[in-house]
Design a protein around this motif. Structure first.
Motif, PDB file in Angstrom:
ATOM      1  N   LEU A  76       0.852  -1.191   0.000  1.00  0.00           N
ATOM      2  CA  LEU A  76       0.000   0.000   0.000  1.00  0.00           C
ATOM      3  C   LEU A  76       0.886   1.238   0.000  1.00  0.00           C
ATOM      4  O   LEU A  76       0.526   2.273   0.533  1.00  0.00           O
ATOM      5  CB  LEU A  76      -0.943  -0.017   1.213  1.00  0.00           C
ATOM      6  N   ASN A  77       2.060   1.085  -0.600  1.00  0.00           N
ATOM      7  CA  ASN A  77       3.042   2.164  -0.556  1.00  0.00           C
ATOM      8  C   ASN A  77       3.301   2.750  -1.926  1.00  0.00           C
ATOM      9  O   ASN A  77       4.247   3.485  -2.114  1.00  0.00           O
ATOM     10  CB  ASN A  77       4.355   1.633   0.017  1.00  0.00           C
ATOM     11  N   ALA A  78       2.465   2.394  -2.920  1.00  0.00           N
ATOM     12  CA  ALA A  78       2.619   2.884  -4.290  1.00  0.00           C
ATOM     13  C   ALA A  78       3.952   2.450  -4.904  1.00  0.00           C
ATOM     14  O   ALA A  78       4.399   3.025  -5.886  1.00  0.00           O
ATOM     15  CB  ALA A  78       2.449   4.407  -4.364  1.00  0.00           C
ATOM     16  N   GLY A  79       4.553   1.424  -4.353  1.00  0.00           N
ATOM     17  CA  GLY A  79       5.833   0.955  -4.887  1.00  0.00           C
ATOM     18  C   GLY A  79       5.703  -0.268  -5.777  1.00  0.00           C
ATOM     19  O   GLY A  79       6.714  -0.866  -6.169  1.00  0.00           O
ATOM     20  N   HIS A  80       4.469  -0.615  -6.162  1.00  0.00           N
ATOM     21  CA  HIS A  80       4.243  -1.885  -6.869  1.00  0.00           C
ATOM     22  C   HIS A  80       4.948  -1.971  -8.218  1.00  0.00           C
ATOM     23  O   HIS A  80       5.370  -3.040  -8.618  1.00  0.00           O
ATOM     24  CB  HIS A  80       2.735  -2.132  -7.034  1.00  0.00           C
ATOM     25  N   LEU A  81       5.066  -0.834  -8.924  1.00  0.00           N
ATOM     26  CA  LEU A  81       5.692  -0.893 -10.255  1.00  0.00           C
ATOM     27  C   LEU A  81       7.191  -1.174 -10.151  1.00  0.00           C
ATOM     28  O   LEU A  81       7.801  -1.682 -11.094  1.00  0.00           O
ATOM     29  CB  LEU A  81       5.455   0.404 -11.029  1.00  0.00           C
ATOM     30  N   THR A  82       7.782  -0.837  -9.025  1.00  0.00           N
ATOM     31  CA  THR A  82       9.197  -1.146  -8.805  1.00  0.00           C
ATOM     32  C   THR A  82       9.354  -2.530  -8.170  1.00  0.00           C
ATOM     33  O   THR A  82      10.133  -3.364  -8.623  1.00  0.00           O
ATOM     34  CB  THR A  82       9.836  -0.105  -7.864  1.00  0.00           C
ATOM     35  N   LEU A  83       8.591  -2.737  -7.090  1.00  0.00           N
ATOM     36  CA  LEU A  83       8.829  -3.933  -6.272  1.00  0.00           C
ATOM     37  C   LEU A  83       8.180  -5.185  -6.855  1.00  0.00           C
ATOM     38  O   LEU A  83       8.706  -6.291  -6.691  1.00  0.00           O
ATOM     39  CB  LEU A  83       8.330  -3.680  -4.845  1.00  0.00           C
ATOM     40  N   ILE A 105      -3.117  -1.121  -3.064  1.00  0.00           N
ATOM     41  CA  ILE A 105      -3.661   0.003  -3.824  1.00  0.00           C
ATOM     42  C   ILE A 105      -2.915   0.070  -5.154  1.00  0.00           C
ATOM     43  O   ILE A 105      -1.796   0.560  -5.220  1.00  0.00           O
ATOM     44  CB  ILE A 105      -3.458   1.319  -3.054  1.00  0.00           C
ATOM     45  N   PRO A 107      -3.549   1.275  -9.087  1.00  0.00           N
ATOM     46  CA  PRO A 107      -4.444   1.875 -10.085  1.00  0.00           C
ATOM     47  C   PRO A 107      -4.606   0.963 -11.309  1.00  0.00           C
ATOM     48  O   PRO A 107      -3.650   0.291 -11.716  1.00  0.00           O
ATOM     49  CB  PRO A 107      -3.728   3.174 -10.466  1.00  0.00           C
TER      50      PRO A 107
END
Lengths: 144, 530
Positions: A76-83, A105, A107
């Protein structure tokens, strides 16, 4: 009452699925991952819950030791595209054919990039128990 | 009555004059303050419209701060990114992918200076949501003010600095509980002596609720944590009335309207009674529970996000009718991303509608005297007292020891996880309707969404900013000030704040300071409870 595996969509007569669940990175929001752990357990799966502050290395260790079928990481840290892609890549580098499901979270517009990177499924806020179980089953079945 | 403005203010839309308060019993402003901490409440002063914001670099967030102030916001509240919350610099391995993503990246006092550039820190009150490394960020704030010509005694604001709820819910802890509480009491002692307008702790139920607790658990755990800090500060040598007037609270306002109002009213009553009767406070200000409210982020839905505007308005109204001192309203797009500028403005406007159009500010505690609300207030208090009794048992009569024990044995996290799962199962089973999620689902149009995106360029930029500061600073001063922090860390009776301020002035980073403290204090690893 919890549903039996037979009642849950897509999980009929399926061999047992073992799932490693972890928070990858520094993000401390663990409500969703804990709820998912119980949903999967109630859905008949074996859950290995690693909890907070895991790295790709600690997750891979757990996958190897537990012979896991699926990895679920929560962000939930908006880091999904990296991590997210990093997790997929690390498993592949380790020679493990284990699909990755991301929860958190995310998008809609990020979904194609995650699919391209090899992420097997994405679960957003409000996903029902049936959706969670079906997503993990589909991921397990996607193994080559 | 000759003043046309006054005349207008305290009449209904139709011109009916209304009194300041209705009903019998202790009045607002009178012990035990169930009906409010001030006699006139919003008639004399509106709540502070304090919007929580933070993303990208300090410069990005500074621009949002200025927009919010220009739009009529009356206070600031800073959201830090995950690496900062965890006391890690942007160039740490663990920070990859999280720099500036879910809050603003602050590595050094230079970032803090850019965060508040052009904002008069002597005039605007500022809140900082930071816990594990809280004293470090406070030190940086003090240095920024000092270098900008504002004395620390004139600073007004709040440091969250509530470590207990980190172990219980939010999970952004670094050190084990006992050395962390020493840091909390160092800040309490420091601000009591040198920053009279500063709230050193914001005892927070918000995150406990967001993690899944019930309203009664939120109330009980938060106040128990408050009592524990009181006991810790007294044990550190402070007299109760020296610090208790500056303790502040932070609650969630969720969807069950009357339950929330009852919770806020009960909170004031419980705190007043315990402070007077158990802890021997004699200053009325020590007994008055002042609180900030934020609407429930967890109640927001990703499908049909516009509907969240209605949820937020109702939750904000509950906070106002519950007598809050300041309020953050969530943006409708928060189940999808960080708040966009438009969504944050609508959230602020929602508060302005409540404040200026609905007339609810004319009368203090307008729900007081309702049989249901009074019963709910009593019921919330009763349930909270049960929890206090349990924690007292755990701590052999000490709330402080009881809270430590409940953290160490996993009691708090277990209670919260059980409540969270119960709620999910009710939604799943259709026993609970969530509009747009398990009912009324038609009409969602994802193509209309304009979300705030934070890209990899932010991380790259922040790394450059950090490198520039490291290159320009005096490394002798860095080494000397860090050594002093290490020396003071092992002496529990020494307040760490002066050494941290000196280090901040020398451009030492958050991560460098945390490393030194972690070497002395150790690292906390939670007992996993699923």
């Amino acid at each position: 009452m919890s549903k039996s595996p037979e009642e849950v969509g897509g999980f009929k007569n399926h061999p047992p699925i073992r799932v490693v669940l972890a928070k990858l990175g520094l993000d401390g929001h663990d409500r969703g991952l804990k709820v998912v752990a119980r949903m999967l357990r109630d859905g008949g799966m074996e859950v290995v819950y690693l909890g907070l502050r895991q790295t790709t290395e600690t997750i891979i260790d757990a996958v190897e030791q537990e012979d896991a079928d699926v990895v679920g990481i929560s962000m939930l840290n908006a880091g999904h595209l990296t991590l997210g892609p990093r997790m997929v890549g690390a498993l592949a580098d380790a020679g493990l054919d284990v699909p990755v499901v991301i929860g958190g979270i995310v998008p809609d517009e990020d979904l194609p990039a995650l699919v391209d990177a090899g992420v097997a499924g994405v679960l957003g806020p409000g996903a029902s128990a049936d959706e969670v179980v079906a997503c993990v089953v589909a991921a397990a079945d996607s193994r080559g | 009555m000759n003043d046309p403005i006054e005349n207008h203010r305290f009449r209904t839309l139709s011109g009916v004059p209304v009194d300041v308060v209705y009903g019998d019993g202790p009045e607002p402003g009178e012990f035990p303050y169930t009906r409010g901490v001030h006699a006139e409440m919003y008639r004399s002063r509106l709540w502070t419209m304090r919007m929580f914001a933070g993303f990208g670099t300090a410069t990005d967030t500074n621009a949002r701060f200025r927009e919010l102030l220009a739009a009529g916001g009356t206070g600031l509240s800073t959201a830090f990114d995950m690496p900062t919350l965890m006391g890690r610099d942007s160039d740490h391995d663990w920070a990859l992918g999280e720099v500036g993503r879910a809050g603003v990246a602050v590595d050094t006092v230079e970032d803090m200076a850019d965060l508040f550039a052009g904002i008069d820190l002597g005039a605007v009150s500022t809140s900082m949501t930071i816990n594990g490394p809280a004293p470090i960020l406070l030190a940086m704030y003090v240095v920024v003010a000092e270098e900008g010509g504002v004395d620390r005694e004139h600073l007004s604001g709040t440091l969250q600095n509530d470590i207990f709820k980190e172990y219980q819910a939010q999970k952004e802890y670094i050190f084990p509980p006992r050395p962390s509480v020493r840091l909390v009491t160092d800040v309490i002692r420091f601000t009591a002596a040198e920053m009279p307008r500063w709230n050193p702790v914001s005892v927070s139920g918000y995150h406990i609720r967001e993690a899944g607790s019930t309203a009664a658990q939120e109330l009980a755990f938060t106040l128990a944590n408050g009592f524990a800090y009181v006991e810790a500060a007294v044990a550190a040598g402070l007299a109760i009335d020296e610090f208790a007037p500056r303790l502040s609270f932070f609650f969630n306002s969720h969807l069950d309207f009357f339950e929330e109002v009852g919770k806020f009213r009960a909170a004031r009553r419980i705190w007043a009674r315990w402070m007077r009767d158990r802890y021997g406070a004699t200053d009325e200000r020590s007994m008055k529970l002042r609180f900030h409210t934020q609407t429930a982020g967890v109640s927001l839905t990703a499908p049909q996000p516009e509907v969240n505007i209605a949820r937020v308005a109702l939750q904000a109204l509950a906070g106002v009718l519950g007598g809050t001192q300041s309020l953050h309203t969530d943006s409708f797009d928060e189940a999808l991303a960080l708040p966009s500028e438009d969504a944050a403005r609508i959230a602020l406007r929602t508060q302005q509608v409540i404040a200026h159009e609905t007339g609810v500010t004319n009368v203090v505690d307008p729900l007081g005297g309702s049989a249901y609300v009074e019963w709910m207030t009593d019921e919330m208090e009763r349930r909270a007292e049960e929890v206090f009794a349990h924690l007292e048992d755990l701590g052999n009569g000490s709330l402080l020891e009881g809270v430590y024990a409940g953290i160490e044995n996993g009691w708090f996290v277990g209670e919260i996880a059980d409540a969270a799962y119960r709620y999910e199962r009710e939604v799943n089973a259709g026993e609970r309707i969530v509009v747009g999620v398990n009912a009324f689902t038609e009409g969602d149009d994802p193509s209309k969404r304009r979300l705030l995106r934070i890209g990899q360029d932010t991380e790259d930029l922040q790394l450059k900013r950090l490198a520039i500061v490291k290159q320009a600073r005096d490394n002798t001063a860095v080494a000397e000030t860090l050594a002093q922090v290490a020396t003071d860390a092992i002496e529990p009776s020494t307040n760490l704040m002066p050494a941290l301020i000196n280090a901040a002035r020398a451009r030492v980073t958050v991560g460098e300071l945390v490393d030194v403290l972690e070497a002395k204090f150790g690292t906390y690893v939670e007992r996993v409870v699923v």
